[in-house]
Design a protein around this motif. Sequence first.
Motif, mmCIF file in Angstrom:
data_model
loop_
_atom_site.group_PDB
_atom_site.id
_atom_site.type_symbol
_atom_site.label_atom_id
_atom_site.label_comp_id
_atom_site.label_asym_id
_atom_site.label_seq_id
_atom_site.Cartn_x
_atom_site.Cartn_y
_atom_site.Cartn_z
ATOM 1 N N ASN A 12 17.296 45.765 37.667
ATOM 2 C CA ASN A 12 18.218 45.572 37.262
ATOM 3 C C ASN A 12 19.505 44.510 37.648
ATOM 4 O O ASN A 12 18.935 44.331 39.423
ATOM 5 N N ILE A 13 19.571 43.338 37.669
ATOM 6 C CA ILE A 13 20.296 42.116 37.735
ATOM 7 C C ILE A 13 21.772 42.024 37.692
ATOM 8 O O ILE A 13 22.457 42.988 36.751
ATOM 9 N N ASN A 14 23.088 41.775 38.914
ATOM 10 C CA ASN A 14 23.449 41.356 38.432
ATOM 11 C C ASN A 14 24.256 40.463 39.229
ATOM 12 O O ASN A 14 24.287 40.095 40.593
ATOM 13 N N ARG A 15 25.467 39.795 38.314
ATOM 14 C CA ARG A 15 26.045 39.001 39.231
ATOM 15 C C ARG A 15 27.063 38.248 40.354
ATOM 16 O O ARG A 15 27.528 39.664 40.107
ATOM 17 N N ILE A 16 26.847 37.754 41.207
ATOM 18 C CA ILE A 16 28.076 37.855 41.999
ATOM 19 C C ILE A 16 28.640 36.750 42.387
ATOM 20 O O ILE A 16 28.158 36.028 41.969
ATOM 21 N N ILE A 17 29.765 37.118 42.896
ATOM 22 C CA ILE A 17 30.469 35.525 43.273
ATOM 23 C C ILE A 17 29.935 35.679 45.228
ATOM 24 O O ILE A 17 30.553 36.376 45.854
ATOM 25 N N GLU A 18 29.137 34.620 45.200
ATOM 26 C CA GLU A 18 28.302 35.151 46.449
ATOM 27 C C GLU A 18 29.603 34.537 47.963
ATOM 28 O O GLU A 18 29.685 35.352 48.938
ATOM 29 N N ARG A 22 30.934 39.762 46.345
ATOM 30 C CA ARG A 22 32.414 40.781 45.326
ATOM 31 C C ARG A 22 31.340 40.524 44.172
ATOM 32 O O ARG A 22 30.978 39.624 43.597
ATOM 33 N N PRO A 23 31.438 41.652 43.078
ATOM 34 C CA PRO A 23 30.340 41.038 41.674
ATOM 35 C C PRO A 23 31.451 40.349 40.725
ATOM 36 O O PRO A 23 32.409 40.168 41.049
ATOM 37 N N PHE A 24 30.835 39.706 39.350
ATOM 38 C CA PHE A 24 31.503 39.019 39.309
ATOM 39 C C PHE A 24 31.947 39.952 38.191
ATOM 40 O O PHE A 24 33.139 39.083 37.651
ATOM 41 N N ASN A 25 31.906 40.707 37.720
ATOM 42 C CA ASN A 25 32.637 41.385 36.519
ATOM 43 C C ASN A 25 32.164 40.612 35.587
ATOM 44 O O ASN A 25 33.782 40.993 34.907
ATOM 45 N N ASP A 26 31.592 40.255 34.569
ATOM 46 C CA ASP A 26 31.793 39.864 33.442
ATOM 47 C C ASP A 26 31.558 40.381 32.348
ATOM 48 O O ASP A 26 31.134 40.061 31.166
ATOM 49 N N GLY A 27 30.860 41.411 33.178
ATOM 50 C CA GLY A 27 30.715 42.463 31.887
ATOM 51 C C GLY A 27 28.681 42.451 31.600
ATOM 52 O O GLY A 27 28.447 43.252 31.034
#
Length: 143
Positions: A12-18, A22-27
Amino acid sequence: MQKRRHTLALQNINRIIEELSRPFNDGEHIIYVNGDYGGSDNIGKLMNDFRSSKVDDMILEPLKETVNRYKNTPKEVAAMCADLEKWSMDERSEGRAEGRAEGAELLARLLKLLQAEGRTDDVRLALEDKEARERLYKEYHLE
């Protein structure tokens, strides 16, 4: 079924604001399926079937039956080939339409620039002479 080196079936890959951790939460949520996975669960069986070059080596019956039908039934092979040819033609047609639209947009931009500068002779040249039009595209950096 032989066990493979990689043991994770899914990643599972989730994007984050490094910078903020915290998560990027772009859906967007990406799940990679490990093609080398060789477990005995359904994903392992599916990966085995995807890697199989022979129908007899496949495990999942619905997939095995479908692949066998499309590979070995002349009527189904012909239908599949016709569908692939239609899809290919549709894709080429779309590409040509996009190319024509881009070309028309580029020419319109050039003509507007020439008109704004009062270069009416060059407008005529751009419409009639491909080489002149290419020179004008370069002059206006419209490549």
